[in-house]
Design an enzyme around this catalytic site. Structure first.
Site, mmCIF file in Angstrom:
data_model
loop_
_atom_site.group_PDB
_atom_site.id
_atom_site.type_symbol
_atom_site.label_atom_id
_atom_site.label_comp_id
_atom_site.label_asym_id
_atom_site.label_seq_id
_atom_site.Cartn_x
_atom_site.Cartn_y
_atom_site.Cartn_z
ATOM 1 N N GLU A 50 0.831 -1.219 0.000
ATOM 2 C CA GLU A 50 0.000 0.000 0.000
ATOM 3 C C GLU A 50 0.853 1.252 0.000
ATOM 4 O OE1 GLU A 50 -3.003 -0.069 -1.261
ATOM 5 O OE2 GLU A 50 -3.540 -1.537 0.271
ATOM 6 N N HIS A 51 0.476 2.182 -0.823
ATOM 7 C CA HIS A 51 1.164 3.482 -0.925
ATOM 8 C C HIS A 51 2.642 3.324 -1.265
ATOM 9 C CE1 HIS A 51 -2.032 6.247 0.313
ATOM 10 N NE2 HIS A 51 -2.468 5.279 1.096
ATOM 11 N N ASP A 53 3.385 2.222 -4.783
ATOM 12 C CA ASP A 53 3.510 2.241 -6.254
ATOM 13 C C ASP A 53 4.080 3.572 -6.732
ATOM 14 O OD1 ASP A 53 1.118 3.600 -5.604
ATOM 15 O OD2 ASP A 53 -0.019 2.780 -7.303
ATOM 16 N N GLY A 144 -12.094 2.480 -1.782
ATOM 17 C CA GLY A 144 -10.752 1.882 -1.858
ATOM 18 C C GLY A 144 -10.672 0.714 -2.820
ATOM 19 N N SER A 146 -11.061 1.208 -6.101
ATOM 20 C CA SER A 146 -10.617 1.785 -7.358
ATOM 21 C C SER A 146 -11.730 2.050 -8.378
ATOM 22 C CB SER A 146 -9.555 0.841 -7.943
ATOM 23 O OG SER A 146 -8.882 1.430 -8.959
ATOM 24 N N SER A 147 -12.870 2.540 -7.882
ATOM 25 C CA SER A 147 -13.948 2.859 -8.825
ATOM 26 C C SER A 147 -13.530 4.005 -9.736
ATOM 27 C CB SER A 147 -15.225 3.218 -8.074
ATOM 28 O OG SER A 147 -14.990 4.321 -7.229
ATOM 29 N N ASP A 191 -3.645 0.873 -9.948
ATOM 30 C CA ASP A 191 -5.056 0.627 -10.238
ATOM 31 C C ASP A 191 -5.289 0.431 -11.733
ATOM 32 O OD1 ASP A 191 -4.989 1.310 -7.607
ATOM 33 O OD2 ASP A 191 -6.006 3.224 -7.832
ATOM 34 N N ASN A 234 -12.815 9.976 -0.639
ATOM 35 C CA ASN A 234 -12.519 10.313 -2.035
ATOM 36 C C ASN A 234 -11.183 11.047 -2.037
ATOM 37 O OD1 ASN A 234 -12.200 11.818 -4.420
ATOM 38 N ND2 ASN A 234 -14.370 11.596 -4.852
ATOM 39 N N LYS A 235 -10.165 10.377 -2.634
ATOM 40 C CA LYS A 235 -8.822 10.940 -2.470
ATOM 41 C C LYS A 235 -8.611 12.254 -3.220
ATOM 42 C CE LYS A 235 -6.534 7.790 -5.750
ATOM 43 N NZ LYS A 235 -7.784 7.146 -6.192
HETATM 44 C C1 GLA Z 1 -4.776 4.738 -4.685
HETATM 45 C C2 GLA Z 1 -3.849 5.102 -5.836
HETATM 46 C C3 GLA Z 1 -2.853 3.987 -6.094
HETATM 47 C C4 GLA Z 1 -2.133 3.588 -4.812
HETATM 48 C C5 GLA Z 1 -3.125 3.337 -3.681
HETATM 49 C C6 GLA Z 1 -2.455 3.108 -2.345
HETATM 50 O O1 GLA Z 1 -5.585 3.673 -5.049
HETATM 51 O O2 GLA Z 1 -4.583 5.359 -7.013
HETATM 52 O O3 GLA Z 1 -1.961 4.364 -7.111
HETATM 53 O O4 GLA Z 1 -1.186 4.559 -4.485
HETATM 54 O O5 GLA Z 1 -4.035 4.415 -3.533
HETATM 55 O O6 GLA Z 1 -1.722 1.941 -2.381
#
Ligand code: GLA
Length: 462
Positions: A50-51, A53, A144, A146-147, A191, A234-235
């Site tokens: 996680e976090h 990539d 989380g 990836s929609s 994603d 929502n990031k």
């Molecule tokens: C989101 C980002 C990914 C990744 C994850 C955390 O989904 O789009 O690229 O960084 O968070 O692992």
């Protein structure tokens, strides 16, 4: 090699597939004639990694069955019309020559526009086609899974197909990862890569620069169960995500400067490791030696790098992190190097399949969650509670998945304990809260590795 190939095109008997048939009927009701093709892009669950990539490190996701599906018809105008089967996502139309993506409001259509513009820019298309599109999504939003990236990927594939151009799956994944930045988040490529490179029945180790995907055979005695904390995140709507990306970037630069390296051209902790030529364990020792656990103020960072605040803002920080006062460099770098090592350990256990594989994988997942919670601080109380409940309910490993700060957990559960596990999590997490109870049906489910993005054409009637 499969990854050099374009996404597959399949013939689908639309009249026998309830979802496609419904979409086709809704499309006709909306636009007056039938779609000419369909495209789908799946969401994903990240098993570990996680976090990392966006720091250049390998991750280990698998595609899920839930996806974004589009029905499409090209038109002889320059207008793209978008509508959604979910009435809360409003219709939108745009001239293909004037695409503006509003970074301040992450509305659904902006993700489509990222994919649309990404392909147009990649090919420098001088007169892109207009189209009518109807979208249907089954991935819970802001969870989380990836929609948003699935929507970007679906839009990229739709635009590619409608304009009669081709790209390999790898090129598409890279293009879609880049163009998602148009919305303002500085994500890595996990994603989009898994959405295009996934294959049914196998998780994938996704490595970057160059992008490649390797099959990872998961143990047969366990299943992966997704549970939604029902806290939406929502990031693109907050700066949490980009702050972490910046913290990793700043840690890279501060360490590089301390070692007399060309820090200005280094952005990723992974590139720093490659330049230093040491292993991940040694990187953890470097972090220990160079960085301190107390948060760094902007002023201290400027002093370390020998730059002023204006330069820091203009050349390093993203738009939505310009006013952040302090950055935790030590904790974030510790997480990244530790998590990168756990991904490789997870892959090794899957490859070697020792008798205690499930226990070993579960331990790695649990360590990953603790690191996300304590060092990366991307969890939240509900996710931590849900992870605890999953472990008490029989999971061998459980962790947050995706960006965090809400969204889902993924748990590894022995097949023999699956029914008990589901009942126990329902009782302890969902039935205790009315809002969660209402969402329960789509919130707790076992999943297996699904297939990647594809174009679907209606099969000829016999
Ligand atoms: C989101 C980002 C990914 C990744 C994850 C955390 O989904 O789009 O690229 O960084 O968070 O692992």
């Amino acid at each position: 090699m499969a990854s050099c190939a374009p996404p597959p095109t399949a013939r689908a008997p639309v009249s026998e597939n309830a979802r496609l048939l419904k979409l086709k009927e809704m499309f006709i009701a909306k636009y007056g004639s039938a779609p000419t093709f369909y495209a789908r892009a799946p969401g994903r669950v990240n098993l570990i990694g996680e976090h990392i990539d966006y720091c250049g490190y390998a991750v280990l996701p698998m595609a899920i069955e839930q996806d974004i599906l589009a029905a499409v018809q090209t038109v002889n105008t320059q207008v793209v019309q978008l509508s959604n089967t979910n009435p809360s996502y409003l219709d939108f139309s745009v001239n293909v020559k004037n695409i503006q993506i509003d970074k301040t409001k992450p509305l659904w259509h902006n993700y489509f526009l990222c994919g649309l513009k990404g392909i147009q820019d990649h090919f420098n298309l001088s007169s892109p086609t207009g189209m009518n599109c109807l979208l249907d999504g089954t991935i819970p939003a802001s969870s989380g899974l990836s929609s948003s990236s699935a929507l970007v990927c679906c839009a990229g594939l739709v635009t590619l197909t409608a304009n009669g151009v081709t790209l390999s799956k790898v090129e598409l994944a890279e293009t879609c990862a880049r163009c998602e930045h148009y919305i303002g988040t500085e994500g890595g490529g996990m994603d989009q890569s898994i959405s295009f490179l996934a294959e049914e029945g196998t998780a994938k180790l996704i490595e970057f620069s160059p992008l490649r995907a390797t099959d990872v055979k998961l143990p047969t005695g366990a299943v992966f169960v997704i549970a939604n904390s029902c806290v939406e995140m929502n990031k693109a709507a907050t700066s949490h995500f980009n702050i972490r990306v910046m913290e990793c970037r700043l840690a890279t630069k501060v360490i590089a400067k301390s070692r007399g390296m060309d820090w200005k051209n280094l952005l990723k902790l992974g590139d720093l490791q490659a330049k230093l030529g040491v292993n991940l364990k040694e990187m953890l020792a470097v972090v220990e030696e160079v960085l301190h656990p107390e948060p760094y103020t902007r002023e201290e960072i400027c002093e370390c790098l020998g730059i002023n605040l204006e330069e820091l803002r203009a050349t390093i920080l993203s738009q939505n992190t310009q006013d952040v006062a302090t950055f935790k460099l030590y904790q974030r770098a510790q997480h990244v190097y530790g998590e990168a090592a756990r991904v490789l350990a997870f892959k090794k256990v899957c490859d070697e399949a020792p008798a205690n594989a499930i226990q070993l994988l579960g331990d790695l997942m649990n360590q990953s969650h603790v690191s996300c919670r304590d060092l990366y601080e991307c969890s939240c109380p509900e996710l931590d509670q849900l992870v605890d409940i999953c472990l008490q309910s029989g999971a061998i490993g459980s962790r947050l998945t995706g960006a965090g700060w809400g969204g889902c957990t993924v748990s590894m559960v022995p097949i023999s304990k699956l029914s008990e596990f589901l009942l126990s999590v329902q009782d302890s997490y969902y039935k205790t809260n009315d809002q969660r109870l209402a969402l329960q049906q789509r919130s707790l489910f076992a999943t297996k590795p699904g297939s990647g993005a594809m174009v679907l054409l209606e099969a000829e009637k016999k």
